[in-house]
Design an enzyme around this catalytic site. Structure first.
Site, PDB file in Angstrom:
ATOM      1  N   HIS A 106       0.679  -1.259  -0.179  1.00  0.00           N
ATOM      2  CA  HIS A 106       0.010  -0.050   0.029  1.00  0.00           C
ATOM      3  C   HIS A 106       0.973   1.352  -0.048  1.00  0.00           C
ATOM      4  CE1 HIS A 106      -3.710  -2.250   1.687  1.00  0.00           C
ATOM      5  NE2 HIS A 106      -3.589  -2.473   0.355  1.00  0.00           N
ATOM      6  N   GLY A 172      -2.357  -9.251  12.426  1.00  0.00           N
ATOM      7  CA  GLY A 172      -3.087  -7.942  12.610  1.00  0.00           C
ATOM      8  C   GLY A 172      -3.509  -7.136  11.772  1.00  0.00           C
ATOM      9  N   SER A 174      -7.625  -6.849   9.829  1.00  0.00           N
ATOM     10  CA  SER A 174      -9.285  -7.112   9.900  1.00  0.00           C
ATOM     11  C   SER A 174      -9.484  -7.988   8.770  1.00  0.00           C
ATOM     12  CB  SER A 174      -9.852  -5.953  10.158  1.00  0.00           C
ATOM     13  OG  SER A 174      -9.851  -5.304   9.086  1.00  0.00           O
TER      14      SER A 174
HETATM   15  N1  APR Z   1      -2.444  -7.130  18.220  1.00  0.00           N
HETATM   16  C1  APR Z   1      -2.690  -7.983  17.312  1.00  0.00           C
HETATM   17  N2  APR Z   1      -3.847  -7.380  16.329  1.00  0.00           N
HETATM   18  C2  APR Z   1      -4.286  -6.140  16.905  1.00  0.00           C
HETATM   19  C3  APR Z   1      -3.826  -5.244  17.689  1.00  0.00           C
HETATM   20  C4  APR Z   1      -2.763  -5.889  18.517  1.00  0.00           C
HETATM   21  N3  APR Z   1      -1.957  -5.105  19.632  1.00  0.00           N
HETATM   22  N4  APR Z   1      -4.724  -4.087  17.918  1.00  0.00           N
HETATM   23  C5  APR Z   1      -5.516  -4.414  16.824  1.00  0.00           C
HETATM   24  N5  APR Z   1      -5.367  -5.423  16.234  1.00  0.00           N
HETATM   25  C6  APR Z   1      -6.142  -6.132  15.210  1.00  0.00           C
HETATM   26  C7  APR Z   1      -7.562  -5.653  15.190  1.00  0.00           C
HETATM   27  O1  APR Z   1      -8.478  -6.373  15.991  1.00  0.00           O
HETATM   28  C8  APR Z   1      -8.111  -5.606  13.646  1.00  0.00           C
HETATM   29  O2  APR Z   1      -8.632  -6.892  13.498  1.00  0.00           O
HETATM   30  O3  APR Z   1      -5.836  -5.393  13.993  1.00  0.00           O
HETATM   31  C9  APR Z   1      -6.754  -5.508  12.883  1.00  0.00           C
HETATM   32  C10 APR Z   1      -6.518  -4.151  12.289  1.00  0.00           C
HETATM   33  O4  APR Z   1      -7.731  -3.856  11.372  1.00  0.00           O
HETATM   34  P1  APR Z   1      -7.673  -2.579  10.343  1.00  0.00           P
HETATM   35  O5  APR Z   1      -7.734  -1.323  11.205  1.00  0.00           O
HETATM   36  O6  APR Z   1      -8.892  -2.707   9.467  1.00  0.00           O
HETATM   37  O7  APR Z   1      -6.394  -2.411   9.515  1.00  0.00           O
HETATM   38  P2  APR Z   1      -5.943  -3.332   8.501  1.00  0.00           P
HETATM   39  O8  APR Z   1      -6.531  -4.738   8.296  1.00  0.00           O
HETATM   40  O9  APR Z   1      -4.666  -3.044   8.406  1.00  0.00           O
HETATM   41  O10 APR Z   1      -6.460  -2.396   7.246  1.00  0.00           O
HETATM   42  C11 APR Z   1      -6.444  -2.593   5.677  1.00  0.00           C
HETATM   43  O11 APR Z   1      -7.286  -0.829   5.040  1.00  0.00           O
HETATM   44  O12 APR Z   1      -7.784   1.657   5.257  1.00  0.00           O
HETATM   45  C12 APR Z   1      -7.023   0.522   4.526  1.00  0.00           C
HETATM   46  O13 APR Z   1      -4.983   0.975   3.467  1.00  0.00           O
HETATM   47  C13 APR Z   1      -5.659   0.643   4.873  1.00  0.00           C
HETATM   48  O14 APR Z   1      -4.011  -0.753   4.910  1.00  0.00           O
HETATM   49  C14 APR Z   1      -5.165  -0.438   5.282  1.00  0.00           C
HETATM   50  C15 APR Z   1      -6.212  -1.560   5.065  1.00  0.00           C
END
Ligand code: APR
Length: 233
Positions: A106, A172, A174
């Protein structure tokens, strides 16, 4: 030698103080995706978009890698494993922890891209919509970030690595954003073993061979320790 492809998302950097996106206190609660993370949003208000990424760049620059980033870098140094980290994160915490094989699918907060001539160069701490591209001298500077509606970087390399892997690990994330959200299913179809390490169950948890819940700073070092001390079959 076991080939391991690791997908990371915002959750791995959460304990370094970088906000995730979809939590109740996540970035998308304060900012509309359409405004700050699409080409159309940038076209409508480039100054707002630069401010958003200036803020995120400052947060990332002030953050430090946590135990999860450090453990992945240790895993890469273990001679019995070949590790590729594919990250959706635009911070540089994997590199600062010592990982060398990292694909930023990304993009990165620390790069700029000219939307006129495609030139890339390092981003300064603060950028504005008036900044000129050093190559073509147009005021066409944008963050080198893959926005919604754009194609993530190096996808051919990623699919090839994924399909040739022995193990796919998702940490980590979603599982809401494609194509990364489809990696586990693709790995499964090609017979690659799959493991999820996440704070809570994600929308795709049921696809993985195994899903462990907890903090990345705890789960990742535990898992790295487990596979580095496992006896070969
Ligand atoms: N340890 C492990 N997992 C964690 C922790 C932690 N300390 N804190 C949060 N999480 C998990 C949450 O439970 C969630 O499932 O990390 C995940 C984060 O999810 P999102 O906020 O949706 O982030 P991500 O999956 O990286 O998003 C993907 O979306 O908006 C776009 O471009 C952006 O790269 C990003 C993409």
């Amino acid at each position: 030698m076991a080939k391991i492809v690791i997908l990371t998302g915002a959750g791995i950097s959460a304990e370094s103080g970088i906000r995730t996106f979809r939590a109740s206190d996540g970035l998308w609660e304060d900012h509309r995706i359409e405004d700050v993370a699409t080409p159309e949003g940038f076209g409508a208000d480039p100054e707002l978009v630069h401010e958003f990424y200036n803020m995120r760049r400052a947060t990332a620059a002030a953050a430090r890698p946590n135990a999860a980033h450090v453990a992945l870098a240790q895993l890469e140094r273990a001679p019995q494993h070949q590790v590729l980290v594919v990250t959706q994160n635009v911070d540089d915490l994997h590199e600062r922890a010592g990982s060398q094989h990292v694909i930023h699918m990304h993009g990165t907060l620390f790069g700029h891209l000219c939307h006129s001539c495609d030139h890339r160069w390092p981003a300064p701490a603060i950028s504005t919509a008036h900044d000129l591209c050093p190559a073509c001298h147009q005021p066409a500077t944008r963050p080198d970030i893959v926005w919604f509606g754009e194609m993530p970087y190096r996808m051919d390399e990623i699919w090839t690595a994924l399909r040739g892997a022995d193990l796919f690990v998702s940490i980590g994330t979603s599982g809401n954003v494609y194509p990364a959200a489809g990696f586990a299913q693709d790995a499964m179809r090609t017979g690659v073993a799959t493991l999820e390490l996440n704070l809570d169950r994600s929308s795709g948890s049921h696809i993985f061979d195994e899903s462990r819940q907890g903090l990345a700073s705890v789960l990742v070092p535990q898992w790295v320790d487990q596979i580095c001390t496992a006896k070969p079959n």
